[in-house]
Design a protein around this motif. Structure first.
Motif, PDB file in Angstrom:
ATOM      1  N   ARG A 121       0.854  -1.180   0.000  1.00  0.00           N
ATOM      2  CA  ARG A 121       0.000   0.000   0.000  1.00  0.00           C
ATOM      3  C   ARG A 121       0.893   1.233   0.000  1.00  0.00           C
ATOM      4  O   ARG A 121       1.631   1.464   0.970  1.00  0.00           O
ATOM      5  CB  ARG A 121      -0.909   0.027   1.217  1.00  0.00           C
ATOM      6  CG  ARG A 121      -1.957   1.140   1.185  1.00  0.00           C
ATOM      7  CD  ARG A 121      -2.577   1.325   2.535  1.00  0.00           C
ATOM      8  NE  ARG A 121      -3.787   2.130   2.498  1.00  0.00           N
ATOM      9  CZ  ARG A 121      -4.253   2.794   3.554  1.00  0.00           C
ATOM     10  NH1 ARG A 121      -3.623   2.737   4.702  1.00  0.00           N
ATOM     11  NH2 ARG A 121      -5.374   3.493   3.435  1.00  0.00           N
ATOM     12  N   LEU A 122       0.821   1.987  -1.071  1.00  0.00           N
ATOM     13  CA  LEU A 122       1.578   3.227  -1.162  1.00  0.00           C
ATOM     14  C   LEU A 122       0.746   4.387  -0.640  1.00  0.00           C
ATOM     15  O   LEU A 122      -0.475   4.412  -0.792  1.00  0.00           O
ATOM     16  CB  LEU A 122       1.976   3.507  -2.611  1.00  0.00           C
ATOM     17  CG  LEU A 122       2.734   2.413  -3.348  1.00  0.00           C
ATOM     18  CD1 LEU A 122       3.129   2.908  -4.738  1.00  0.00           C
ATOM     19  CD2 LEU A 122       3.953   1.961  -2.570  1.00  0.00           C
ATOM     20  N   GLY A 131       9.175   9.926  -5.465  1.00  0.00           N
ATOM     21  CA  GLY A 131       9.060   8.529  -5.867  1.00  0.00           C
ATOM     22  C   GLY A 131       9.387   7.555  -4.750  1.00  0.00           C
ATOM     23  O   GLY A 131      10.136   7.862  -3.817  1.00  0.00           O
ATOM     24  N   THR A 132       8.806   6.379  -4.863  1.00  0.00           N
ATOM     25  CA  THR A 132       9.097   5.288  -3.939  1.00  0.00           C
ATOM     26  C   THR A 132       9.290   4.004  -4.741  1.00  0.00           C
ATOM     27  O   THR A 132       8.537   3.724  -5.663  1.00  0.00           O
ATOM     28  CB  THR A 132       7.978   5.127  -2.880  1.00  0.00           C
ATOM     29  OG1 THR A 132       8.348   4.140  -1.926  1.00  0.00           O
ATOM     30  CG2 THR A 132       6.642   4.742  -3.507  1.00  0.00           C
ATOM     31  N   GLN A 133      10.329   3.267  -4.398  1.00  0.00           N
ATOM     32  CA  GLN A 133      10.683   2.076  -5.174  1.00  0.00           C
ATOM     33  C   GLN A 133       9.824   0.889  -4.777  1.00  0.00           C
ATOM     34  O   GLN A 133       9.681   0.574  -3.584  1.00  0.00           O
ATOM     35  CB  GLN A 133      12.159   1.727  -4.945  1.00  0.00           C
ATOM     36  CG  GLN A 133      12.622   0.466  -5.644  1.00  0.00           C
ATOM     37  CD  GLN A 133      12.703   0.613  -7.149  1.00  0.00           C
ATOM     38  OE1 GLN A 133      13.271   1.572  -7.658  1.00  0.00           O
ATOM     39  NE2 GLN A 133      12.126  -0.349  -7.884  1.00  0.00           N
ATOM     40  N   GLN A 182      -3.484   0.965  -3.224  1.00  0.00           N
ATOM     41  CA  GLN A 182      -3.435  -0.406  -2.748  1.00  0.00           C
ATOM     42  C   GLN A 182      -3.125  -1.309  -3.933  1.00  0.00           C
ATOM     43  O   GLN A 182      -3.861  -1.314  -4.921  1.00  0.00           O
ATOM     44  CB  GLN A 182      -4.781  -0.810  -2.127  1.00  0.00           C
ATOM     45  CG  GLN A 182      -4.846  -2.249  -1.660  1.00  0.00           C
ATOM     46  CD  GLN A 182      -3.920  -2.522  -0.494  1.00  0.00           C
ATOM     47  OE1 GLN A 182      -3.839  -1.742   0.456  1.00  0.00           O
ATOM     48  NE2 GLN A 182      -3.202  -3.640  -0.555  1.00  0.00           N
ATOM     49  N   MET A 183      -2.049  -2.045  -3.828  1.00  0.00           N
ATOM     50  CA  MET A 183      -1.588  -2.889  -4.927  1.00  0.00           C
ATOM     51  C   MET A 183      -1.628  -4.344  -4.488  1.00  0.00           C
ATOM     52  O   MET A 183      -0.912  -4.724  -3.556  1.00  0.00           O
ATOM     53  CB  MET A 183      -0.170  -2.496  -5.339  1.00  0.00           C
ATOM     54  CG  MET A 183      -0.022  -1.002  -5.654  1.00  0.00           C
ATOM     55  SD  MET A 183       1.589  -0.580  -6.340  1.00  0.00           S
ATOM     56  CE  MET A 183       2.646  -0.979  -4.953  1.00  0.00           C
ATOM     57  N   ASN A 184      -2.457  -5.118  -5.145  1.00  0.00           N
ATOM     58  CA  ASN A 184      -2.587  -6.537  -4.841  1.00  0.00           C
ATOM     59  C   ASN A 184      -2.149  -7.369  -6.039  1.00  0.00           C
ATOM     60  O   ASN A 184      -2.021  -6.863  -7.148  1.00  0.00           O
ATOM     61  CB  ASN A 184      -4.042  -6.853  -4.489  1.00  0.00           C
ATOM     62  CG  ASN A 184      -4.525  -6.111  -3.269  1.00  0.00           C
ATOM     63  OD1 ASN A 184      -3.766  -5.829  -2.346  1.00  0.00           O
ATOM     64  ND2 ASN A 184      -5.819  -5.794  -3.245  1.00  0.00           N
ATOM     65  N   PHE A 212      -5.158  -3.017  -8.612  1.00  0.00           N
ATOM     66  CA  PHE A 212      -4.799  -1.809  -7.868  1.00  0.00           C
ATOM     67  C   PHE A 212      -6.061  -1.004  -7.571  1.00  0.00           C
ATOM     68  O   PHE A 212      -6.994  -0.955  -8.376  1.00  0.00           O
ATOM     69  CB  PHE A 212      -3.850  -0.935  -8.680  1.00  0.00           C
ATOM     70  CG  PHE A 212      -2.462  -1.484  -8.852  1.00  0.00           C
ATOM     71  CD1 PHE A 212      -2.132  -2.789  -8.523  1.00  0.00           C
ATOM     72  CD2 PHE A 212      -1.461  -0.665  -9.376  1.00  0.00           C
ATOM     73  CE1 PHE A 212      -0.862  -3.288  -8.693  1.00  0.00           C
ATOM     74  CE2 PHE A 212      -0.164  -1.152  -9.552  1.00  0.00           C
ATOM     75  CZ  PHE A 212       0.132  -2.464  -9.217  1.00  0.00           C
ATOM     76  N   THR A 213      -6.046  -0.347  -6.416  1.00  0.00           N
ATOM     77  CA  THR A 213      -7.145   0.523  -6.030  1.00  0.00           C
ATOM     78  C   THR A 213      -6.587   1.823  -5.475  1.00  0.00           C
ATOM     79  O   THR A 213      -5.776   1.813  -4.546  1.00  0.00           O
ATOM     80  CB  THR A 213      -8.042  -0.133  -4.966  1.00  0.00           C
ATOM     81  OG1 THR A 213      -8.552  -1.377  -5.466  1.00  0.00           O
ATOM     82  CG2 THR A 213      -9.215   0.778  -4.616  1.00  0.00           C
ATOM     83  N   MET A 214      -7.022   2.919  -6.074  1.00  0.00           N
ATOM     84  CA  MET A 214      -6.594   4.237  -5.595  1.00  0.00           C
ATOM     85  C   MET A 214      -7.704   4.863  -4.774  1.00  0.00           C
ATOM     86  O   MET A 214      -8.877   4.763  -5.125  1.00  0.00           O
ATOM     87  CB  MET A 214      -6.233   5.137  -6.768  1.00  0.00           C
ATOM     88  CG  MET A 214      -5.634   6.476  -6.349  1.00  0.00           C
ATOM     89  SD  MET A 214      -5.062   7.419  -7.772  1.00  0.00           S
ATOM     90  CE  MET A 214      -4.370   8.862  -6.950  1.00  0.00           C
TER      91      MET A 214
END
Length: 120
Positions: A19-20, A113-115, A82-84, A68-70
């Motif tokens: 989850r970003l 950014g985030t890796q 949210q990345m599943n 994915f859900t934003m």
């Protein structure tokens, strides 16, 4: 000072979830359109997802639809991704973007950014 700060990235196995978060400050986040983009090594930055100002609608790249859900929480000036069911090809640096108007001036802000790395 305008800031978009992404967090939540990391290393996860295929099929896993992350989850970003993207926390905004210094501008009227609640009236901005917000999106997630990503850039994989050697590739151009690509659109991932977007969400309307009040979260009433979302839009996704075909490659992430259904996985994915934003979402957004305007009370916290934060959007989430949210990345599943993550796949190897989801490996990339994920960026948060916010666009809108301050008076008549259009703004277009990016986070650092985030890796996200998908690896077994």
């Amino acid at each position: 000072q305008v800031q978009l700060v992404e967090s939540g990235g990391g290393l996860v196995q295929p099929g896993g979830s992350l989850r970003l978060s993207c926390a905004a400050s210094g501008f009227a986040f609640s009236t901005s359109g917000t999106s997630w983009y990503r850039q994989a090594p050697g590739k151009e930055r690509e659109f991932v997802a977007s969400i309307a100002i009040f979260g009433s609608s979302t839009n996704y790249a075909d490659s992430v639809k259904g996985r994915f859900t934003m979402s957004r929480d305007n009370s916290k000036n934060t959007v989430y991704l949210q990345m599943n069911s993550l796949k190897y090809e989801d490996t990339a640096v994920y960026y948060c973007n916010a666009v809108g108007y301050s008076g008549r001036a259009r703004y277009d802000y990016w986070g650092q950014g985030t890796q996200v790395t998908i690896s077994s």
